[in-house]
Design an enzyme around this catalytic site. Sequence first.
Site, PDB file in Angstrom:
ATOM      1  N   ASP A 192       0.800  -1.227   0.000  1.00 36.34           N
ATOM      2  CA  ASP A 192       0.000   0.000   0.000  1.00 36.34           C
ATOM      3  C   ASP A 192       0.832   1.276   0.000  1.00 36.34           C
ATOM      4  OD1 ASP A 192       1.101  -0.054   2.503  1.00 36.34           O
ATOM      5  OD2 ASP A 192      -0.728  -0.721   3.505  1.00 36.34           O
ATOM      6  N   GLU A 208      -0.140  -8.999  -1.355  1.00 39.28           N
ATOM      7  CA  GLU A 208      -0.816  -8.481  -0.152  1.00 39.28           C
ATOM      8  C   GLU A 208      -2.011  -7.602  -0.559  1.00 39.28           C
ATOM      9  OE1 GLU A 208       0.798  -5.530   2.764  1.00 39.28           O
ATOM     10  OE2 GLU A 208       1.014  -7.229   4.081  1.00 39.28           O
ATOM     11  N   GLU A 263      -2.166   5.085   3.010  1.00 38.82           N
ATOM     12  CA  GLU A 263      -2.059   3.710   2.510  1.00 38.82           C
ATOM     13  C   GLU A 263      -3.396   3.094   2.105  1.00 38.82           C
ATOM     14  OE1 GLU A 263      -0.492   4.917   5.155  1.00 38.82           O
ATOM     15  OE2 GLU A 263       1.642   4.502   4.886  1.00 38.82           O
ATOM     16  N   HIS A 307       5.696   4.550  13.940  1.00 35.65           N
ATOM     17  CA  HIS A 307       6.069   5.416  12.816  1.00 35.65           C
ATOM     18  C   HIS A 307       4.884   5.920  12.007  1.00 35.65           C
ATOM     19  CE1 HIS A 307       5.304   2.661   9.351  1.00 35.65           C
ATOM     20  NE2 HIS A 307       5.302   1.795  10.325  1.00 35.65           N
ATOM     21  N   ARG A 334       1.985   7.868  10.292  1.00 38.82           N
ATOM     22  CA  ARG A 334       1.680   9.280  10.088  1.00 38.82           C
ATOM     23  C   ARG A 334       0.525   9.759  10.958  1.00 38.82           C
ATOM     24  NH1 ARG A 334       3.792  11.351   4.934  1.00 38.82           N
ATOM     25  NH2 ARG A 334       4.459   9.442   3.978  1.00 38.82           N
ATOM     26  N   HIS A 345      12.283   4.552  14.549  1.00 41.11           N
ATOM     27  CA  HIS A 345      12.176   4.946  13.144  1.00 41.11           C
ATOM     28  C   HIS A 345      12.837   6.320  12.969  1.00 41.11           C
ATOM     29  CE1 HIS A 345      10.349   5.823   9.252  1.00 41.11           C
ATOM     30  NE2 HIS A 345      10.011   4.541   9.183  1.00 41.11           N
TER      31      HIS A 345
HETATM   32  N1  UDP Z   1      11.506  -4.018  11.157  1.00 42.67           N
HETATM   33  C1  UDP Z   1      12.882  -4.140  11.080  1.00 42.67           C
HETATM   34  N2  UDP Z   1      13.657  -3.397  11.929  1.00 42.67           N
HETATM   35  C2  UDP Z   1      13.134  -2.526  12.832  1.00 42.67           C
HETATM   36  C3  UDP Z   1      11.720  -2.385  12.902  1.00 42.67           C
HETATM   37  C4  UDP Z   1      10.932  -3.139  12.041  1.00 42.67           C
HETATM   38  O1  UDP Z   1      13.400  -4.919  10.280  1.00 42.67           O
HETATM   39  O2  UDP Z   1      13.897  -1.877  13.556  1.00 42.67           O
HETATM   40  C5  UDP Z   1      10.676  -4.797  10.234  1.00 42.67           C
HETATM   41  C6  UDP Z   1       9.586  -5.616  10.874  1.00 42.67           C
HETATM   42  O3  UDP Z   1      10.046  -6.904  11.189  1.00 42.67           O
HETATM   43  C7  UDP Z   1       8.509  -5.661   9.801  1.00 42.67           C
HETATM   44  C8  UDP Z   1       8.750  -4.395   9.026  1.00 42.67           C
HETATM   45  O4  UDP Z   1      10.015  -3.900   9.384  1.00 42.67           O
HETATM   46  O5  UDP Z   1       8.684  -6.755   8.919  1.00 42.67           O
HETATM   47  C9  UDP Z   1       7.675  -3.393   9.355  1.00 42.67           C
HETATM   48  O6  UDP Z   1       7.998  -2.193   8.814  1.00 42.67           O
HETATM   49  P1  UDP Z   1       7.300  -0.837   9.241  1.00 42.67           P
HETATM   50  O7  UDP Z   1       6.790  -0.977  10.626  1.00 42.67           O
HETATM   51  O8  UDP Z   1       8.281   0.235   8.939  1.00 42.67           O
HETATM   52  O9  UDP Z   1       6.140  -0.679   8.186  1.00 42.67           O
HETATM   53  P2  UDP Z   1       4.642  -1.211   8.103  1.00 42.67           P
HETATM   54  O10 UDP Z   1       4.671  -2.695   8.250  1.00 42.67           O
HETATM   55  O11 UDP Z   1       3.855  -0.512   9.170  1.00 42.67           O
HETATM   56  O12 UDP Z   1       4.205  -0.795   6.734  1.00 42.67           O
END
Ligand code: UDP
Length: 375
Positions: free
Chosen positions: A97, A119, A133, A214, A216, A246
């Site tokens: 997304d 996804e 998203e 993180h 928004r 983040h």
């Molecule tokens: N993740 C990582 N290192 C970190 C924090 C998160 O590798 O310090 C990984 C986590 O395992 C997951 C992904 O990043 O697979 C999630 O990313 P994020 O939270 O940035 O984005 P979202 O999933 O909310 O789109």
Amino acid sequence: MSRTVLVVFGTRPEAIKLFPVVQALGQTPGLKVRTCVTAQHRGLLDQVLEIAGLSPDVDLDLMEPGQTLDRLTARLLTGLGEVMDAERPDMVVVQGDTATAMAGALAAYYRRVPVAHVEAGLRSGDIYQPWPEEVNRRIVAPIAALHFAPTDTAAEALRRENIAADTIHVTGNTVIDALLATRARIAQEPALAAGLDDLADRFAGKRVVLVTTHRRENFGGGMEAIARAIGRIADRGDTAVLFPMHPNPNVVSAMDRVLGERDNVARIAPLDYPHFIRALELAHVVLTDSGGVQEEAPALGKPVLVMRETTERPEGVVAGTARLIGTDEDRIVSEIFTLLVDSQAYSAMARAHNPFGDGHASARIARVIADGFGV
Ligand code: UDP
């Protein structure tokens, strides 16, 4: 004749969820896989590329400090269109997304190149949560020729939007492929995730709350409430907070201002994926507003409290391993304290459960794509 599949992605979560797909496509006879990164988020993306041993064929390097959504989208659309003109793919794969997924789908559509959406079908039902998203993924839906829904719930959401049922394939979420494959690698090569050993020693005997934030929607007041709640959790002597932060300035400045430095809080740089998996394993409870972490924590049997008002991933909530708690400071503190003191409440949530996939999603995706081409 082999068919060229161009896989496009730009952020950390996309890279984590797509590296197993790139590998599976690469192992499928008759398919040629090409990769293009937009680097919508440079540093976090590169961490994943390195661990996954993935060197992209095209790197647009589009990250700009303080980039606005409209400028980012315009640059993504133009940049990805040019890449598609040069690469002339038979199919474009996008994930999830992000602005990259939305612009990648649109650029492919303008060239009448079929799009596969990994996804697909996640919906919160609220266009402002998560923002932007929810709309990004809804824009991809009518364009995509193939919809890889991680769960039955996601497939059902697509059918409700009149997406043709024979284009929807329930595959599981590729994040579980990434998680299981990386865990297996760590088991072979513990040095990959050994960088947290000192912290594990420092926090020995304490229960670790792993925090990521993180979103928004939480910038501003929400982030400050989260910071105050973390402070109160850390004030308990028996608890430590592990917080890979983040790099977004909205997160960092709120934490600097409100939380500051504390003994029981390890505010550390974002972890690479093996280290993040190790952090999940060290955690007693996970407190997050992330999407991907909501999928990974249940797979490892970790209760996850989700700092959002709605979720497009209801499966964890239904299974009882995740709970939506929003960003009210008192609510966050009381939910965490309950799990720390009430062992029944804790064990009701701490069951390893995998509503999001079985680790074979990528192989299924590659098979459907190859079958569609008749290769
Ligand atoms: N993740 C990582 N290192 C970190 C924090 C998160 O590798 O310090 C990984 C986590 O395992 C997951 C992904 O990043 O697979 C999630 O990313 P994020 O939270 O940035 O984005 P979202 O999933 O909310 O789109």
